[in-house]
Design an enzyme around this catalytic site. Structure first.
Site, short mmCIF file in Angstrom:
data_model
loop_
_atom_site.label_atom_id
_atom_site.label_comp_id
_atom_site.label_asym_id
_atom_site.label_seq_id
_atom_site.Cartn_x
_atom_site.Cartn_y
_atom_site.Cartn_z
N HIS A 8 -8.25 -0.98 0.34
CA HIS A 8 -7.28 0.02 -0.14
C HIS A 8 -6.90 -0.30 -1.57
CE1 HIS A 8 -3.61 2.45 -0.40
NE2 HIS A 8 -2.95 1.35 -0.71
N ASP A 11 -15.99 16.42 -29.67
CA ASP A 11 -16.34 15.72 -28.42
C ASP A 11 -15.99 14.24 -28.60
OD1 ASP A 11 -17.74 14.74 -26.04
OD2 ASP A 11 -18.70 16.70 -26.03
N TRP A 33 -7.28 -8.22 -2.54
CA TRP A 33 -8.03 -7.74 -3.71
C TRP A 33 -8.05 -8.78 -4.82
CZ3 TRP A 33 -6.63 -6.49 -8.85
CH2 TRP A 33 -5.28 -6.67 -9.15
N SER A 93 -18.27 -0.41 -16.67
CA SER A 93 -17.93 1.00 -16.82
C SER A 93 -16.64 1.17 -17.62
CB SER A 93 -17.79 1.64 -15.43
OG SER A 93 -17.05 2.82 -15.52
N SER A 94 -15.60 0.40 -17.25
CA SER A 94 -14.32 0.56 -17.92
C SER A 94 -14.40 0.12 -19.37
CB SER A 94 -13.24 -0.26 -17.21
OG SER A 94 -13.09 0.21 -15.92
N HIS A 109 -2.48 -9.36 -15.04
CA HIS A 109 -1.26 -8.76 -15.54
C HIS A 109 -1.51 -7.65 -16.55
CE1 HIS A 109 2.86 -8.11 -15.07
NE2 HIS A 109 2.91 -7.87 -16.35
N GLU A 163 -3.94 -5.83 -16.51
CA GLU A 163 -4.45 -4.75 -15.66
C GLU A 163 -3.33 -3.83 -15.17
OE1 GLU A 163 -7.33 -3.55 -14.78
OE2 GLU A 163 -6.73 -2.29 -13.11
N TYR A 200 -0.71 -3.03 -16.66
CA TYR A 200 -0.33 -2.13 -17.77
C TYR A 200 -1.42 -1.14 -18.07
CZ TYR A 200 3.71 -5.02 -18.00
OH TYR A 200 4.84 -5.68 -17.65
N SER A 213 5.48 11.10 -21.81
CA SER A 213 5.97 11.34 -23.16
C SER A 213 5.48 12.66 -23.73
CB SER A 213 5.53 10.21 -24.10
OG SER A 213 5.92 8.96 -23.57
N HIS A 269 3.75 -15.44 -13.58
CA HIS A 269 4.83 -14.99 -12.70
C HIS A 269 4.29 -14.46 -11.37
CE1 HIS A 269 4.70 -10.79 -14.77
NE2 HIS A 269 3.98 -10.76 -13.69
N HIS A 270 2.95 -14.28 -11.29
CA HIS A 270 2.36 -13.90 -10.01
C HIS A 270 2.17 -15.12 -9.11
CE1 HIS A 270 1.27 -9.77 -11.21
NE2 HIS A 270 1.21 -10.29 -12.41
N THR A 279 10.27 -1.82 -22.33
CA THR A 279 10.23 -0.82 -21.26
C THR A 279 11.54 -0.05 -21.22
OG1 THR A 279 8.89 -2.42 -20.07
CG2 THR A 279 9.52 -0.45 -18.87
N LYS A 289 11.65 2.61 -23.78
CA LYS A 289 10.93 3.82 -23.39
C LYS A 289 11.76 4.69 -22.45
CE LYS A 289 6.50 3.77 -23.18
NZ LYS A 289 5.75 3.83 -24.43
N ARG A 340 3.40 -9.86 3.91
CA ARG A 340 2.41 -8.79 3.70
C ARG A 340 1.07 -9.22 4.30
NH1 ARG A 340 0.78 -9.59 -2.65
NH2 ARG A 340 -0.44 -7.74 -2.28
#
Lengths: 188, 531
Positions: free
Chosen positions: B77, B106, B142, B169-170, B253, B255, B257, B268, B302-303, B328, B331, B450
């Protein structure tokens, strides 16, 4: 060169460099851990560098020993569970391993000191963990560890734990797996 | 379509027909459409897995699936939603909108664009095929932590190479976006006139190029650890499994963002349109986005507060993480200030955008709570973290994507979507998503871990409520598909500007826009520069 190609080339270079940086993080991590003792790995010291005059006789630190095996058909014990030493003094512990299986096994011991913050103050002059240990079927072996607790050890640490885990060396790893993909212990 | 009309199209647009149009497409709109359709399909595949998870957790005890399969579901998932749904949807929007927003015909590298899309279906076919393998699909989470992940059977190399493909790809997509924006802006379109969506995508693209190769390196190390005798993470050979966590989260991390910055850009664009006021603090928005991206490289640990870091490390990562709340906050403040005293109307895109601002803030605040190292020891690996990242990703990133589709779909198709159904979709989603995720805060604080299919009786009520919310949320998304299909097939004709308050180059094009966006560079005036 077209400006688009120039941008693309630079960005592709950045991507390749970052792939390299991922690998560079490995030595960076190891150096960082050496300095901070982050991963519980201990220091090494040459026995000639131990200064007998520097022993701090006002203080006693208890060092406890812990022995573990991971998927290894061995017996692994320590003669004395704990010793008391003065910082700066050479301490000694005798470990014993016996290969209880009917095959030759090569193992390697991975040391770890707890609490991790104290591991940088724990230096070994001699350790069986520096090299691979090979045991024939049924063979028994005595191994000695000599260590010095650094006199700089912060006062809040009154006792340390030195833990060893013996792993089988990956090259001759014969791990069985069940259907679900989990490792099951070798029955030998 | 009659022969005459088809021929007419051909003359102006050189549009290939049939399956070839899609397979060999180099057109930014077609590729954007494919990305979006692919993302929607993956959203439902990943969503179906979420439904299995919620069904199993409806009651304590083991009901429908065995624990190993349950763990496959949580792992798959996550992988599918992150790499298959949210990221491709963002790239799809970038493809559609960036050339139209900067006044280009283009993308800069159309062939690479085609390749970076067509890698995806193959990569996910590989990943999904692991569901049918002996030992099952990846089930160690994951994050692929060793030594658990290296104990996978046949699925392991498929997982690793899927990650490699997705990364390639990315990265190609990101290079394309930067090359386009840096080289193909219309005359007069200076960097500080770019719409915020384009700005957030430049920054996201840099994050992708800087962080994904590190992940590729980490999974390559896993691969060599398992098959080629290296010991990067294998303690038996002197490696350290904790090091994987450091390298992984150095990617991981940034990722997060990568997932949320394009959403910031979308919101925005939308809020000024429906508040009928220019965006408050455009420059500060750009700088805030850039600082979030920069800081994201210094907060990874922090993870992993609970792995046993020295105090100095925990303090550093705690303060660094908290400092991200400053840009943040800027924003959020700017979005609210844009709405302040505006002539607001509440069409579906605006509803989703406002819900984004409110619900993303909730997710942001729980993130701040977890940044506090000592309390994180309680929250770590509980449903509290699950509630946190779902709040920033579902009513955060996914709502922003919905908002974007409702906002730009009339421009793309030339038809207005059904406003009544759109609003119904919004209200069903916003209520059910809170019923789904808010209770997870409570059960998390109470200690429910979890990634476990069974739980203690004390968590039963909230889990049941959460599952009910989940089922309603899942079903509501079918309504979204219907609204989109209906809008593509027909509906009230949309004007070029579509929305009364919309500003920007894309609204000067016809609805639907021509096959090649701007064949002659437009004149960039202040009125069309950015809203």
């Amino acid at each position: 060169m077209r400006p688009v190609n120039k941008t693309t080339g630079k960005l592709a270079l950045l991507a390749v460099a970052m792939f390299g940086f991922g690998y560079l993080l490995v030595p960076i991590y190891n150096v960082f851990c050496d300095i901070t003792g982050l991963n519980g790995k201990t220091g090494e010291i040459n026995i000639a560098d131990v200064d007998p005059m520097a022993v701090d006789r006002h203080r006693t630190v208890t060092v406890e020993f812990d022995t573990n095996l991971r998927e290894l058909p061995w017996e692994f014990v320590v003669e004395e569970r704990k010793v008391s030493v003065h910082p700066g003094e050479i301490g000694e512990a005798v470990f014993r391993v016996r290969n209880t299986s009917d095959r030759d096994v090569i193992g390697r011991a991975i040391p770890s000191v707890a609490p991790t913050q104290a591991s940088v103050y724990f230096d070994k002059t001699e350790c069986f963990c520096f090299e691979e240990q090979s045991l024939r079927a049924g063979e028994e072996k005595e191994m000695v560890v000599r260590f010095v607790v650094n006199t700089e050890l912060p006062l809040r640490f009154a006792s340390l734990v030195l833990s060893y885990t013996f792993f089988e060396v990956p090259d001759n790893k014969t791990v069985n797996r069940n259907e679900a993909g989990f490792q099951i212990k070798n029955k030998s | 379509m009659s022969e005459a009309v088809a021929h007419h199209d051909d003359l102006h647009d050189h549009k290939p027909t049939g399956i070839g149009r899609w397979l060999f497409s180099t057109n930014h709109k077609d590729i954007g459409t494919m990305y979006l359709v692919f993302a929607l399909i993956m959203f439902f595949v990943g969503g179906a897995m979420a439904m299995i998870i919620r069904a199993e957790l409806f009651q304590p005890g083991l009901q429908y699936v065995d624990p190993l399969f349950f763990n496959s579901m949580t792992t798959m998932h996550a992988l599918i939603m992150i790499f298959g749904a949210v990221m491709p949807a963002g790239v799809g929007l970038a493809n559609w909108l960036i050339p139209m927003m900067i006044g280009a015909p283009d993308m800069a590298l159309p062939r690479m664009n085609n390749m970076s899309f067509w890698i995806l279906p193959f990569a996910f076919a590989m990943l999904l095929s692991t569901l049918f393998m002996s030992g099952g699909a990846p089930n160690g989470g994951w994050t692929m932590y060793p030594p658990l992940v290296t104990q996978l059977n046949d699925a392991f190399p498929f997982l690793i190479f899927t990650v490699h493909f997705l990364g390639i790809s990315s990265i190609m997509g990101a290079i394309n976006i930067i090359a386009t924006v840096f080289n193909m802006r219309a005359p007069g379109m200076s960097f500080m006139k770019l719409p915020l969506f384009v700005w957030t995508w430049i920054i996201t693209a840099f994050l992708l190029i800087a962080s994904l190769p590190v992940l590729a390196g980490a999974v390559t190390m896993l691969l060599t650890d398992k098959y080629f005798g290296t010991s990067f993470f294998d303690a038996a050979g002197g490696g350290d499994p904790v090091m994987f966590q450091h390298i992984f989260w150095f990617f991981g991390h940034p990722e997060v963002y990568i997932l949320i910055l394009p959403a910031f850009g979308i919101v925005s664009q939308i809020i000024p349109t429906f508040a009928r006021k220019p965006l408050f603090g455009y420059e500060s928005m750009v700088y805030a986005t850039a600082s979030i991206a920069f800081l994201s490289f210094f907060v990874w640990a922090h993870h992993m507060f609970t792995v046993g870091m020295p105090l100095a490390g925990e303090l550093f990562f705690m303060y660094a993480t908290m400092s991200i709340a400053v840009p943040t906050g800027v924003k959020i403040f700017n979005w609210v200030a844009t709405m302040w005293k505006g002539s607001m109307t509440f069409e579906t895109p605006m509803l989703f955008a406002i819900a984004f601002v409110m619900l993303f803030s909730i997710g942001g605040f729980t993130g701040l709570m977890m940044a506090i190292t000592p309390v994180d020891f309680q929250y770590h690996d509980t449903y509290f973290i699950v509630a946190h990242f779902h709040y920033v990703l579902v009513p955060g990133a996914v709502f922003a994507l919905f908002a974007a589709i409702y906002y730009w779909l009339p421009k793309w198709t030339g038809h207005m979507y059904d406003e009544k159904l759109g609003k119904l979709h919004f209200w069903l989603s916003v209520i059910s998503v809170n019923v789904l995720f808010f209770p997870q805060h409570f059960i998390g604080l109470a200690g429910m871990p979890r990634r476990i299919p069974d739980y203690n009786m004390q968590f039963a009520e909230w889990n049941m409520i959460s599952s009910l919310g989940g089922f309603v949320f899942g079903l509501s998304q079918l309504l979204f598909v219907w609204v989109v299909i209906k809008c593509i097939r027909g509906g009230e004709k949309a004007s070029d500007q579509v929305w009364e308050g919309a500003h920007g180059l894309e609204w000067t094009l016809s609805s639907p826009p021509p096959f090649h966006s701007f064949t002659t560079p437009p004149r960039v005036t202040d009125a069309v520069a950015h809203s």
